[in-house]
Design an enzyme around this catalytic site. Structure first.
Site, mmCIF file in Angstrom:
data_model
loop_
_atom_site.group_PDB
_atom_site.id
_atom_site.type_symbol
_atom_site.label_atom_id
_atom_site.label_comp_id
_atom_site.label_asym_id
_atom_site.label_seq_id
_atom_site.Cartn_x
_atom_site.Cartn_y
_atom_site.Cartn_z
ATOM 1 N N THR A 121 -8.337 3.422 8.347
ATOM 2 C CA THR A 121 -9.541 2.599 8.411
ATOM 3 C C THR A 121 -9.599 1.910 9.766
ATOM 4 O O THR A 121 -8.636 1.272 10.181
ATOM 5 C CB THR A 121 -9.510 1.547 7.279
ATOM 6 O OG1 THR A 121 -9.126 2.204 6.074
ATOM 7 C CG2 THR A 121 -10.868 0.909 7.085
ATOM 8 N N ASN A 144 0.866 -1.188 0.000
ATOM 9 C CA ASN A 144 0.000 0.000 0.000
ATOM 10 C C ASN A 144 0.904 1.241 0.000
ATOM 11 O O ASN A 144 1.690 1.452 0.930
ATOM 12 C CB ASN A 144 -0.888 -0.040 1.249
ATOM 13 C CG ASN A 144 -1.783 1.180 1.362
ATOM 14 O OD1 ASN A 144 -1.342 2.307 1.123
ATOM 15 N ND2 ASN A 144 -3.026 0.977 1.729
ATOM 16 N N HIS A 171 -3.766 -4.694 7.607
ATOM 17 C CA HIS A 171 -3.881 -3.603 8.583
ATOM 18 C C HIS A 171 -2.978 -3.850 9.783
ATOM 19 O O HIS A 171 -3.111 -4.845 10.487
ATOM 20 C CB HIS A 171 -5.310 -3.358 9.072
ATOM 21 C CG HIS A 171 -5.531 -1.890 9.331
ATOM 22 N ND1 HIS A 171 -5.090 -1.273 10.477
ATOM 23 C CD2 HIS A 171 -6.084 -0.932 8.563
ATOM 24 C CE1 HIS A 171 -5.386 0.016 10.393
ATOM 25 N NE2 HIS A 171 -5.976 0.247 9.248
ATOM 26 N N HIS A 216 1.140 6.194 1.864
ATOM 27 C CA HIS A 216 1.918 7.129 2.681
ATOM 28 C C HIS A 216 3.131 7.714 1.964
ATOM 29 O O HIS A 216 3.753 8.648 2.466
ATOM 30 C CB HIS A 216 2.269 6.489 4.022
ATOM 31 C CG HIS A 216 1.014 6.250 4.808
ATOM 32 N ND1 HIS A 216 0.087 7.258 5.027
ATOM 33 C CD2 HIS A 216 0.481 5.134 5.351
ATOM 34 C CE1 HIS A 216 -0.944 6.760 5.690
ATOM 35 N NE2 HIS A 216 -0.736 5.478 5.897
ATOM 36 N N GLU A 258 -8.538 0.361 -3.198
ATOM 37 C CA GLU A 258 -9.271 0.355 -1.933
ATOM 38 C C GLU A 258 -10.119 1.620 -1.854
ATOM 39 O O GLU A 258 -9.631 2.716 -2.121
ATOM 40 C CB GLU A 258 -8.256 0.302 -0.789
ATOM 41 C CG GLU A 258 -8.885 0.225 0.576
ATOM 42 C CD GLU A 258 -7.850 0.385 1.684
ATOM 43 O OE1 GLU A 258 -6.688 -0.035 1.508
ATOM 44 O OE2 GLU A 258 -8.214 0.957 2.720
ATOM 45 N N HIS A 301 -5.524 3.652 -1.568
ATOM 46 C CA HIS A 301 -6.860 4.010 -1.069
ATOM 47 C C HIS A 301 -7.142 5.437 -1.508
ATOM 48 O O HIS A 301 -6.510 6.371 -1.014
ATOM 49 C CB HIS A 301 -6.860 3.886 0.468
ATOM 50 C CG HIS A 301 -8.190 4.155 1.104
ATOM 51 N ND1 HIS A 301 -8.401 3.990 2.460
ATOM 52 C CD2 HIS A 301 -9.385 4.571 0.597
ATOM 53 C CE1 HIS A 301 -9.666 4.282 2.750
ATOM 54 N NE2 HIS A 301 -10.275 4.652 1.642
ATOM 55 N N ARG A 350 -6.804 12.800 0.939
ATOM 56 C CA ARG A 350 -5.732 13.236 1.847
ATOM 57 C C ARG A 350 -4.362 12.687 1.463
ATOM 58 O O ARG A 350 -3.351 13.232 1.841
ATOM 59 C CB ARG A 350 -6.064 12.859 3.288
ATOM 60 C CG ARG A 350 -6.009 11.387 3.576
ATOM 61 C CD ARG A 350 -6.160 11.098 5.039
ATOM 62 N NE ARG A 350 -7.522 11.334 5.509
ATOM 63 C CZ ARG A 350 -8.022 10.790 6.617
ATOM 64 N NH1 ARG A 350 -7.275 10.020 7.363
ATOM 65 N NH2 ARG A 350 -9.264 11.006 6.971
ATOM 66 N N GLU A 391 -11.004 -9.470 2.776
ATOM 67 C CA GLU A 391 -9.751 -9.069 3.424
ATOM 68 C C GLU A 391 -10.020 -8.999 4.919
ATOM 69 O O GLU A 391 -10.823 -8.177 5.384
ATOM 70 C CB GLU A 391 -9.245 -7.717 2.910
ATOM 71 C CG GLU A 391 -7.937 -7.339 3.609
ATOM 72 C CD GLU A 391 -7.324 -6.028 3.123
ATOM 73 O OE1 GLU A 391 -7.531 -5.646 1.955
ATOM 74 O OE2 GLU A 391 -6.647 -5.377 3.944
ATOM 75 N N ARG A 398 -9.295 8.254 -1.012
ATOM 76 C CA ARG A 398 -10.307 8.676 -0.041
ATOM 77 C C ARG A 398 -11.135 9.831 -0.579
ATOM 78 O O ARG A 398 -10.660 10.604 -1.415
ATOM 79 C CB ARG A 398 -9.609 9.140 1.250
ATOM 80 C CG ARG A 398 -9.100 8.003 2.105
ATOM 81 C CD ARG A 398 -8.483 8.554 3.379
ATOM 82 N NE ARG A 398 -8.278 7.500 4.341
ATOM 83 C CZ ARG A 398 -9.153 7.170 5.298
ATOM 84 N NH1 ARG A 398 -10.268 7.836 5.447
ATOM 85 N NH2 ARG A 398 -8.883 6.181 6.114
HETATM 86 N N1 PXP Z 1 -5.972 -3.018 4.252
HETATM 87 C C1 PXP Z 1 -6.899 -2.042 4.382
HETATM 88 C C2 PXP Z 1 -8.291 -2.352 4.003
HETATM 89 C C3 PXP Z 1 -6.538 -0.758 4.852
HETATM 90 O O1 PXP Z 1 -7.473 0.187 4.981
HETATM 91 C C4 PXP Z 1 -5.190 -0.503 5.148
HETATM 92 C C5 PXP Z 1 -4.786 0.869 5.585
HETATM 93 O O2 PXP Z 1 -4.871 1.746 4.521
HETATM 94 C C6 PXP Z 1 -4.268 -1.549 4.986
HETATM 95 C C7 PXP Z 1 -4.682 -2.793 4.558
HETATM 96 C C8 PXP Z 1 -2.817 -1.346 5.273
HETATM 97 O O3 PXP Z 1 -2.675 -1.088 6.629
HETATM 98 P P1 PXP Z 1 -1.277 -0.571 7.180
HETATM 99 O O4 PXP Z 1 -1.013 0.749 6.550
HETATM 100 O O5 PXP Z 1 -1.505 -0.499 8.647
HETATM 101 O O6 PXP Z 1 -0.263 -1.604 6.794
#
Ligand code: PXP
Length: 239
Positions: A101, A7, A192, A10, A70, A43, A49, A152, A45
């Site tokens: 999330t 992901n 997550h 960030h 996402e 993601h 952001r 998921e 949003r």
């Molecule tokens: N899966 C989902 C559905 C999420 O919302 C997130 C956070 O954006 C992640 C995975 C990844 O989580 P993390 O950034 O804590 O690794």
């Protein structure tokens, strides 16, 4: 087979902090894929952001592995997603005030809307639908009834548990849920709060894991180790 999806939200968070064009999430996605990640998650949003609309289109052009979009199931996002046509869409709840999330979908609450508006919109698009769920049997049953391709599992409660007992309790719930998702013929994804320390435990206790989505901890570690080495360290654990 277990696969790593990175992901890259960030990377965009850091870029947006200064309003410059760097670091570029697309460049990050290229490094992740070169290092062996099977795909990329972002993601988009409602408040934009981190990832922005033009990132999404550039990622679609650039990512060669699996692209996982996402999103919250708003009409706006569904329209963008159908335009992008990723392989996978992961539907999540989205709160304006949340930092990230905060939990899985409440399937009882969203079921009717998903049945009447959301799933029909994706029908015949060729996009697989994954639902982000807590390890609750009732939610999983409803996901199956809707015809979801994947679930998921929300691993945040496991990742944030502060003592061994709570952690093991949550791992047992995740393991049972994974068995149920698999039995129902859906793919078991997870994500997550996962990091290099807790990922081995998850893998040890939870069967049938397919796509693992990791963002914050991986991108954070890459500041010190570099993105390529960090992705490879995650892959070592998964392989
Ligand atoms: N899966 C989902 C559905 C999420 O919302 C997130 C956070 O954006 C992640 C995975 C990844 O989580 P993390 O950034 O804590 O690794």
């Amino acid at each position: 087979m277990m696969r790593l999806l990175v992901n890259i939200d960030h990377v965009a968070t850091i870029r947006n902090a200064r309003g410059e064009g760097f670091p570029d999430p697309v460049e990050a996605s290229e490094v992740c894929e070169r290092a062996g990640a099977a795909g990329i998650v972002f993601h988009l949003r409602g408040d934009r952001r981190h990832i922005r609309d033009d990132d999404v289109y550039r990622l679609k052009d650039s990512v060669t592995g699996l692209l996982d979009f996402e999103m919250a199931a708003s009409d706006e996002m569904i329209e963008i997603c159908l335009d992008i046509k990723p392989e996978l869409v992961t539907l999540v709840p989205e709160g304006r005030e949340e930092l990230t999330t905060e939990g899985g979908l409440n399937m009882e609450k969203v079921y009717k809307d998903y049945e009447e508006r959301v799933f029909p919109a994706f029908k015949q698009s060729g996009i697989d639908i994954s639902l982000f769920l807590d390890p609750n049997p009732k939610d999983i049953e409803l996901a199956h009834k809707l015809g979801a391709d994947a679930v998921e599992l929300h691993t945040g409660t496991f990742a944030n548990s502060i003592n061994k007992e709570d952690q093991l309790t949550e791992l047992k719930r995740l393991g049972k849920a994974a068995g149920m998702i698999h039995e129902a013929g859906m793919t078991v994804n997870a994500g997550h709060g996962l990091n290099l320390d807790n990922l081995p435990l998850l893998i040890k206790h939870v069967p049938h894991l397919a796509d693992i989505s990791i963002g914050h901890a991986l991108i954070s570690k890459s500041i010190f180790w570099g993105l390529e080495k960090t992705v490879k360290e995650y892959l070592k654990i998964m392989n």
